[in-house]
Scaffold this motif. Structure first.
Motif, PDB file in Angstrom:
ATOM      1  N   ASP A   1      -0.987   6.477 -20.986  1.00 54.33           N
ATOM      2  CA  ASP A   1      -2.335   5.606 -21.048  1.00 54.33           C
ATOM      3  C   ASP A   1      -1.625   4.363 -21.294  1.00 54.33           C
ATOM      4  O   ASP A   1      -1.414   4.124 -22.553  1.00 54.33           O
TER       5      ASP A   1
ATOM      6  N   ALA B   1      -3.369   1.692 -22.105  1.00 54.34           N
ATOM      7  CA  ALA B   1      -4.070   0.772 -23.150  1.00 54.34           C
ATOM      8  C   ALA B   1      -3.692   0.982 -24.400  1.00 54.34           C
ATOM      9  O   ALA B   1      -3.235   0.130 -25.212  1.00 54.34           O
TER      10      ALA B   1
ATOM     11  N   PRO C   1      -3.763   1.990 -11.779  1.00 56.61           N
ATOM     12  CA  PRO C   1      -5.031   2.436 -11.854  1.00 56.61           C
ATOM     13  C   PRO C   1      -5.216   4.022 -11.538  1.00 56.61           C
ATOM     14  O   PRO C   1      -4.519   4.319 -10.305  1.00 56.61           O
TER      15      PRO C   1
ATOM     16  N   ASN D   1      -8.818   4.699 -15.491  1.00 56.75           N
ATOM     17  CA  ASN D   1      -7.738   4.354 -16.426  1.00 56.75           C
ATOM     18  C   ASN D   1      -6.405   3.760 -16.205  1.00 56.75           C
ATOM     19  O   ASN D   1      -6.071   4.023 -14.998  1.00 56.75           O
ATOM     20  N   ASP D   2      -6.087   2.642 -16.838  1.00 56.55           N
ATOM     21  CA  ASP D   2      -4.566   2.248 -16.335  1.00 56.55           C
ATOM     22  C   ASP D   2      -3.606   3.093 -16.866  1.00 56.55           C
ATOM     23  O   ASP D   2      -3.625   3.446 -18.178  1.00 56.55           O
ATOM     24  N   ARG D   3      -2.585   3.229 -16.325  1.00 55.27           N
ATOM     25  CA  ARG D   3      -1.347   4.204 -16.585  1.00 55.27           C
ATOM     26  C   ARG D   3      -0.090   3.277 -16.477  1.00 55.27           C
ATOM     27  O   ARG D   3       0.136   2.512 -15.615  1.00 55.27           O
TER      28      ARG D   3
END
Length: 184
Positions: A69, A71, A109, A113-115
């Motif tokens: 993740d 974030a 993305p 979610n951003d990876r």
């Protein structure tokens, strides 16, 4: 005439591609006396495997895992000097680039979610888990990770077989850049 030129060009291209995917070599390291941990690391490196911990980027006590993740990684690393965004070629959404002092974190993305896609170290002072850093001679890379790697152009790539790799960009016999990369 045109046919033979095309055939020659195709042959050269094929040969170049085959050479670019050739390994860095398989010579065994000298048999210097080493402590047990160094001996184990050397054995792993010679066998062509890379340990999972060698694929984790660590900066100021913050560990960043590929495909994790983004974030959480960005929050732990703190405010970036610059953030850029562009339409992703990996999925629906934007790829993002977070620029910090000495390294860049790239994301992609996945399911909203951003990876973490990649971390690129571009300055000395940020070593890998085995102490290799930008500016080191190529011998530091092969001493730490072995000679059994995939050489692509000027990159030495140490891969885990599951899409993650640690890559060293070599120019003038020295490490110019280090990349932790996830192949989406």
């Amino acid at each position: 005439m045109k046919k033979s030129v095309k055939l020659l060009a195709a042959s050269i291209l094929t040969a170049a591609m085959m050479l670019s995917f050739a390994g860095c070599g398989s010579d065994k390291a000298d048999s210097k006396k080493q402590d047990d941990s160094k001996q184990t690391a050397a054995t792993e490196a010679q066998s062509g495997t890379i340990a999972a911990q060698d694929l984790i980027f660590t900066y100021n006590g913050v560990s960043v895992e590929l495909n994790s993740d983004a974030a959480q990684a960005v929050a732990a690393l703190g405010e970036a000097k610059e953030v850029k965004s562009q339409l992703s070629c990996h999925g629906e959404g934007d790829d993002k680039t977070y620029t910090y002092d000495g390294f860049v974190l790239n994301t992609y993305p996945l399911d909203g979610n951003d990876r973490v896609l990649e971390v690129v170290i571009n300055t000395a002072g940020i070593p890998t888990s085995k102490g290799v850093q930008v500016g080191d001679p190529v011998s530091a890379v092969t001493d730490a990770y072995g000679k059994d790697c995939r050489e692509v152009g000027m990159y030495y790539a140490y891969e885990d077989g599951a899409g993650k790799s640690l890559q060293f960009f070599i120019q003038n016999d020295a490490v110019q850049e280090i990349s932790y990369y996830y192949d989406v």
